[in-house]
Design an enzyme around this catalytic site. Sequence first.
Site, PDB file in Angstrom:
ATOM      1  N   GLU A   1       1.445   0.219  -4.924  1.00 46.09           N
ATOM      2  CA  GLU A   1       0.965   1.502  -5.426  1.00 46.09           C
ATOM      3  C   GLU A   1       2.176   2.429  -5.543  1.00 46.09           C
ATOM      4  O   GLU A   1       2.753   2.814  -4.522  1.00 46.09           O
ATOM      5  CB  GLU A   1      -0.042   2.113  -4.456  1.00 46.09           C
ATOM      6  CG  GLU A   1      -1.363   1.377  -4.381  1.00 46.09           C
ATOM      7  CD  GLU A   1      -2.344   2.091  -3.443  1.00 46.09           C
ATOM      8  OE1 GLU A   1      -3.466   2.383  -3.890  1.00 46.09           O
ATOM      9  OE2 GLU A   1      -2.000   2.351  -2.288  1.00 46.09           O
TER      10      GLU A   1
ATOM     11  N   ASP B   1       0.839  -1.183   0.000  1.00 42.20           N
ATOM     12  CA  ASP B   1       0.000   0.000   0.000  1.00 42.20           C
ATOM     13  C   ASP B   1       0.888   1.252   0.000  1.00 42.20           C
ATOM     14  O   ASP B   1       1.890   1.308   0.717  1.00 42.20           O
ATOM     15  CB  ASP B   1      -0.862  -0.034   1.262  1.00 42.20           C
ATOM     16  CG  ASP B   1      -1.882   1.074   1.287  1.00 42.20           C
ATOM     17  OD1 ASP B   1      -2.782   1.062   0.436  1.00 42.20           O
ATOM     18  OD2 ASP B   1      -1.780   1.964   2.163  1.00 42.20           O
TER      19      ASP B   1
END
Length: 673
Positions: free
Chosen positions: A384, A355
């Site tokens: 990400e 993340d």
Amino acid sequence: MKINLSKLCSGTAVSAVLLCGAPMLSAQTNMENVYSTYPAYNGTDLELKVDNQGTHFTLWSPQAQAAQVSLYDTDRNSPSTAVLEMIKSDNGTWRASVPAQLYGKFYTFRIKYNGKWLDETPGVWAKAVGANGRRAAIIDFSTTNPIGWETDKGPEVKNITDVIIYEMHHRDFSIHPSSGITNKGKFLALTEQGTRSLLGDKTGIDHLKELGITHIHILPSYDYNSVDETQLPSNVYNWGYDPYNYNAPEGSYSTNPANPATRIMEMKQMIKALHDAGIGVIMDVVYNHTANNDDSNFSLTAPGYYYRHRQDGSYSDASGCGNETASERQQMRNYIVNSVKYWAEEYHIDGFRFDLMAIHDTETMNEVAKTLKQVNPHIFIYGEGWTCGDTPLPVERRALKENVAKMEGIAVFSDDLRDAVKGHYSNGENKGFATNAPGNKETVKIGIVASTAHPQVDYSKGNNSKFAYATAPTQIINYVSCHDDYSLTDKLHVSMKGASEDEMMRAARLAQTIVFTSQGTPFMFAGEEVFRDKKGIHNTYNRPDSVNAIDWTLKNKNAEQFAYYCELTKLRKAHPAFRMTTAEAVAKHIVFDDVKGENLISYSIKDNANGDEWKEIKLVFNGSKEPCEVKIKKGEWIVIAQDGQLKADGMGTTKGGKMTVAPTSALILARVK
Ligand code: CA
């Protein structure tokens, strides 16, 4: 991930705007100098070790003036039975031992800092915890393994491009009354065989096998903070991007959060059942921030050390959730690396999704990749490649998608393809290539070649990125929706106002056809195969099950949509041409045709690419509302997709020549010679 900020966490805007990293100034620079003097400790015995000599506690806390361990008989609401004074030891640690194996007991640490005793904490390495994770538990891990665990392993993955990722939340997937699953919302849901919806369709693990995905990506499943595990009947919903104990499973997904072994056993049973079905398990990890600031487990063991701060001493907040961790500091880097290693070894996790990966530095991510590949060469990592706000970490050190060339063996999400195909993630009404909007053609082509250099792709016309940032297709994850933002169904509802449900499903099929045939690794959000929605809500991280649950009666209602997705996975798995592994191969085998029209792309994958049995594959995507005519070279073509239908084994033949591509559809043809 997205919790506090609603518009900034899904890429583009932030990763592009942030190319101006703020330098760290005086006050914080002083702290950096202090932190850099702390000795790191990389031993695997941190916090708790039980052996034949007894139970040993080792806390890393270089700033502590004193440290204690408190022992308890239960996971909460009981007085401590003993308090052990810890002795200052090597490399910033404090130690205490008891000459007995304290299995069944619980413990917490506390340190004296600046003359005050801080609150108790289970530490940062609690691997077993009771309800709500406030006390760590001492258990014998050898008793937590399901039968056959010693020989359990996930699918072998030669290249990440061979993987098809299915992103799911435990509750979304099984909680709906129509699921036919007994252990709704639990790890055990994915151990149940033979489950059927109220209308007789396969659900649960049988559904995953039928769909043909290779890996599930589970949303955060470590112990997170927001759901009260002592109130399971009124369980509230949360995605889980609020980490509390990084190294223990979340209690609300177990059948008994108060028993520390239960969540561990049940998560392992889930992984075993998936592995037995040939499906890998990817875990979503959120080391970039913690749920709490001053009272987090990090802050209570080494105040300040694990976080980045602004020049005024306040918490820097690149996560949009109140703080950000400091992976560039040695003990934090060790922590991330050792934590994923632990999950890979103890739980047989097959892949990790990071993340807000760009909050971490590239050196840490490379260390993660290197360490995990040593545990299991089939493990893969993606993340990400953006942050959610500015960070003091210099731009060149951030694990941004623009820096992915510095991270061999790590992939990033392509927001390029995502936004170009369906429209911008934050502007609901904005349309994309598949919904007849101009200005996206070149960016879709960037997606097709997986952001690698290609002589026929003009990166200066890219909407999100202006250069070929990937060194190979193995560095790109392609998608058109995930848990964040509108689901694909909701996005189409908002951006195609006035269109019929059939037209929207057609657009979804075209969008996913682009994803599944592009170079890189395809990723889909659970339930899209049955055209699930999230009731038109953009950010559903804490919405109830009534918004987030997948209604499995949709599988019957939208049976044709589901059949199309099954054919997409079948097509991709049968044809290595869609799964090339080098930029050179992509540049050599993919040839774009010069076709007019903002919403028309035509290209070939030529010359038995990547060893494919098909000599040439022709793909034409028509995102306009009008039929388009294309010229196909004369030959013996098998029709794979046409007018909203797709059959991986073909549905008839054609001689080529002038062909019409129906509105909002893909034409895919293949020839063997
Ligand atoms: Ca929890």
